[in-house]
Design a protein around this motif. Structure first.
Motif, short mmCIF file in Angstrom:
data_model
loop_
_atom_site.label_atom_id
_atom_site.label_comp_id
_atom_site.label_asym_id
_atom_site.label_seq_id
_atom_site.Cartn_x
_atom_site.Cartn_y
_atom_site.Cartn_z
N THR A 41 0.71 -1.33 0.11
CA THR A 41 -0.07 -0.11 -0.02
C THR A 41 0.82 1.25 0.02
O THR A 41 1.96 1.01 0.11
CB THR A 41 -0.95 0.13 1.15
N ARG A 42 0.22 2.52 0.14
CA ARG A 42 1.09 3.50 0.12
C ARG A 42 1.82 3.72 1.47
O ARG A 42 1.30 3.28 2.73
CB ARG A 42 0.23 4.85 -0.03
N LYS A 43 2.83 4.39 1.44
CA LYS A 43 3.55 4.65 2.67
C LYS A 43 2.88 5.60 3.53
O LYS A 43 2.50 6.51 3.28
CB LYS A 43 5.09 5.26 2.07
N PRO A 44 2.78 4.93 4.74
CA PRO A 44 2.25 5.92 5.80
C PRO A 44 2.74 6.90 6.24
O PRO A 44 4.17 7.07 6.35
CB PRO A 44 1.94 4.79 6.92
N ASP A 45 2.26 8.17 6.83
CA ASP A 45 2.69 9.21 7.21
C ASP A 45 3.48 8.88 8.57
O ASP A 45 4.45 9.66 8.70
CB ASP A 45 1.85 10.28 7.37
N PHE A 46 2.89 8.04 9.26
CA PHE A 46 3.60 7.83 10.63
C PHE A 46 3.25 6.36 10.85
O PHE A 46 2.01 5.59 10.46
CB PHE A 46 3.28 8.55 11.65
N VAL A 47 3.89 5.83 11.78
CA VAL A 47 3.62 4.34 12.40
C VAL A 47 3.85 4.25 13.88
O VAL A 47 4.77 5.11 14.29
CB VAL A 47 4.84 3.29 11.81
N ILE A 48 3.02 3.51 14.48
CA ILE A 48 2.98 3.69 16.01
C ILE A 48 3.54 2.15 16.55
O ILE A 48 2.41 1.28 16.05
CB ILE A 48 1.96 4.02 16.63
N LEU A 49 4.34 1.83 16.86
CA LEU A 49 4.55 0.27 17.38
C LEU A 49 4.34 0.41 18.97
O LEU A 49 5.22 1.08 19.61
CB LEU A 49 6.17 0.04 17.23
N ALA A 50 3.25 -0.09 19.33
CA ALA A 50 2.57 -0.29 20.61
C ALA A 50 2.93 -1.55 21.32
O ALA A 50 2.67 -2.63 20.71
CB ALA A 50 1.18 0.45 20.68
N GLY A 51 2.82 -1.31 22.63
CA GLY A 51 2.95 -2.75 23.40
C GLY A 51 4.43 -3.55 23.16
O GLY A 51 4.10 -5.02 22.90
N ILE A 52 5.46 -3.07 23.26
CA ILE A 52 6.76 -3.50 23.14
C ILE A 52 7.27 -4.60 24.02
O ILE A 52 8.15 -5.25 24.03
CB ILE A 52 7.82 -2.47 22.81
N ASN A 53 6.34 -4.48 25.06
CA ASN A 53 6.45 -5.62 26.07
C ASN A 53 5.96 -6.82 26.00
O ASN A 53 6.20 -7.65 26.90
CB ASN A 53 6.27 -5.09 27.44
N TYR A 54 5.49 -7.27 24.86
CA TYR A 54 4.71 -8.47 24.54
C TYR A 54 5.64 -9.44 24.84
O TYR A 54 5.56 -10.60 25.29
CB TYR A 54 3.98 -8.49 23.49
#
Length: 227
Positions: free
Chosen positions: A65-78
């Motif tokens: 898909t198109r490149k997003p304007d931003f990415v959020i990586l959440a829950g890094i403690n899984y």
């Protein structure tokens, strides 16, 4: 979706970021979309997805898909939760099951047994689990920076943070022991997080008020109020 879509963001993470246990309109992605003007948030978090899987999902989405304007990586403690998950002590002989009854018998014994082995109860197990989690974060950040996309990496609250209200989770001795063990793990994990040179890291571990419980279970899934 917003009437005018100026920006596109992608949310990645495991089940806590995805919104397991709450209605679609109460997920983190939905709250973000309502809070941000003219921004569409695509929820690509999923059940049981550690950081390496999140990065593969990011790569795949960006490729198709198109490149997003931003990415959020959440829950890094899984990954930390997964590596420290209690393992039933009782096991039937052998590593394979000859039929479905054998498999179901083992599952029943696991459920009925009160004995659990906690991999992170020992100092060595704790340190290895935390080191593995930190390495996965460093690898994820390396990919994110190389992609050239604006990103944030978010440490979501957990039931094992300092002063968090977990009164609704203290139902059995197994849960009490697990919470006590994980509090030590998370405390060491936070110490290691502070050593990282990651300006994009947002630590929300102490962001919840203590007036009432905001977790659905010991897995760290947030309630709608928590989200």
């Amino acid at each position: 979706p917003p009437e005018k879509e100026r920006y596109v963001g992608v949310l990645l993470g495991s089940s806590s970021a995805f919104g397991y246990g709450v209605a679609d309109n109460q997920t983190i992605a939905e709250h973000l979309e309502r809070a941000l003007n003219h921004t569409r948030i695509y929820n690509y978090a999923g059940l049981g997805q550690p950081l390496p899987d999140n990065i593969l999902r990011w790569y795949d989405v960006q490729k198709k898909t198109r490149k997003p304007d931003f990415v959020i990586l959440a829950g890094i403690n899984y990954q930390l939760f997964n590596d420290c998950r209690p393992i039933p002590k009782v096991k039937l002989p052998g590593n394979t099951h000859s039929n479905i009854l054998s498999y179901l018998s083992e599952q029943l014994i696991d459920r009925l047994s009160n004995e659990r082995v906690m991999p992170c109860a020992s100092s060595d197990g704790l340190e290895l689990a935390v080191r593995s989690a930190i390495l996965s974060i460093e690898n994820a950040v390396a990919f994110a920076r190389k992609s050239g996309t604006t990103f944030y990496i978010v440490n979501l609250p957990s039931p094992y943070d300092v002063n968090v209200n977990v009164s609704n989770l203290l139902n059995t001795m197994n849960e009490k022991n697990y919470i006590l063990t994980m509090q030590k793990v998370i405390n060491y994990y936070h110490q290691e997080l502070t050593k990282l040179d990651i300006p994009e890291l947002i630590d929300l571990s102490n962001s919840l008020p203590t007036d009432k419980p905001y977790f659905l279970d010991v897995g760290g899934h947030l309630s709608k109020e928590g989200n």
